[in-house]
Design an enzyme around this catalytic site. Structure first.
Site, mmCIF file in Angstrom:
data_model
loop_
_atom_site.group_PDB
_atom_site.id
_atom_site.type_symbol
_atom_site.label_atom_id
_atom_site.label_comp_id
_atom_site.label_asym_id
_atom_site.label_seq_id
_atom_site.Cartn_x
_atom_site.Cartn_y
_atom_site.Cartn_z
ATOM 1 C CB CYS A 89 4.178 -19.591 -10.036
ATOM 2 S SG CYS A 89 4.117 -19.645 -8.240
ATOM 3 C CD GLU A 132 6.418 -26.122 -6.048
ATOM 4 O OE1 GLU A 132 6.087 -25.424 -5.071
ATOM 5 O OE2 GLU A 132 5.929 -25.952 -7.188
ATOM 6 C CG HIS A 135 7.256 -21.317 -4.038
ATOM 7 N ND1 HIS A 135 6.774 -20.035 -4.180
ATOM 8 C CD2 HIS A 135 6.788 -22.005 -5.104
ATOM 9 C CE1 HIS A 135 6.038 -19.956 -5.275
ATOM 10 N NE2 HIS A 135 6.026 -21.138 -5.866
#
Ligand code: NI
Length: 168
Positions: A89, A132, A135
């Site tokens: 990441c 993603e 996140h």
């Protein structure tokens, strides 16, 4: 249009649930452009989510499995047996760990103009879509690690050269 600096583990924005986008306006188009510009600046990376550039909005850009794009207000559907593969990441620099993920993912959402989009894939693309989307809910891949791998990761994060940059 700008390459934005990446927030690192320890920044509260990475642990905050991002807000849904409600206006498909110029500000959103600017955000999408910045995400794509920022992603372009980091070869080998699979995606970048708005919280990583300090914006608490449900938007990410991706480039994986030969596909490149962005999704606004994504929902994700997982299928297939879990696969373990190396994952990293931008917000946790210089590290990667074997991380379990569903082998197939379908993301549905909108593009910057409010048109519906669907992105579906297996392997690396499926992994990127899960990473993603996580996140946007304040989750990092470190949270998905198990057992000894998790212990190794937390130790590595504590002693990483960049770790002093922000409290966690
Ligand atoms: Ni990430």
């Amino acid at each position: 249009m700008a390459i934005r600096s990446i927030r690192l583990l320890g920044d509260p924005v990475l642990r905050t649930v991002a807000d849904p986008v409600t206006s498909f306006d110029a500000a959103l188009r600017g955000l999408v452009t910045d995400l794509l510009d920022t992603l372009r600046g980091v070869p080998g990376r699979a995606g970048v989510a708005a919280p990583q550039i300090g914006v608490g909005a449900r938007v990410f850009a991706y480039e994986a499995g030969g596909e490149r794009g962005h999704v606004v207000n994504p929902t994700i559907e997982l299928s297939g047996d879990p696969r373990v593969d190396e994952e990293g990441c931008l917000s946790v620099p210089e590290l990667s760990f074997p991380t379990p993920r569903a082998s197939h993912a379908t993301v549905r959402g909108f593009d910057q103009h409010g048109e519906p989009v669907t992105v579906a894939g297996s392997g690396f693309l499926a992994r990127a879509l899960q990473h993603e989307t996580d996140h946007l809910d304040g989750r990092l891949y470190l949270d998905a690690l198990l057992g000894e791998t998790r212990r190794q990761a937390l130790r590595a994060v504590r002693t990483a050269p960049w770790a002093a940059a922000a409290p966690r």
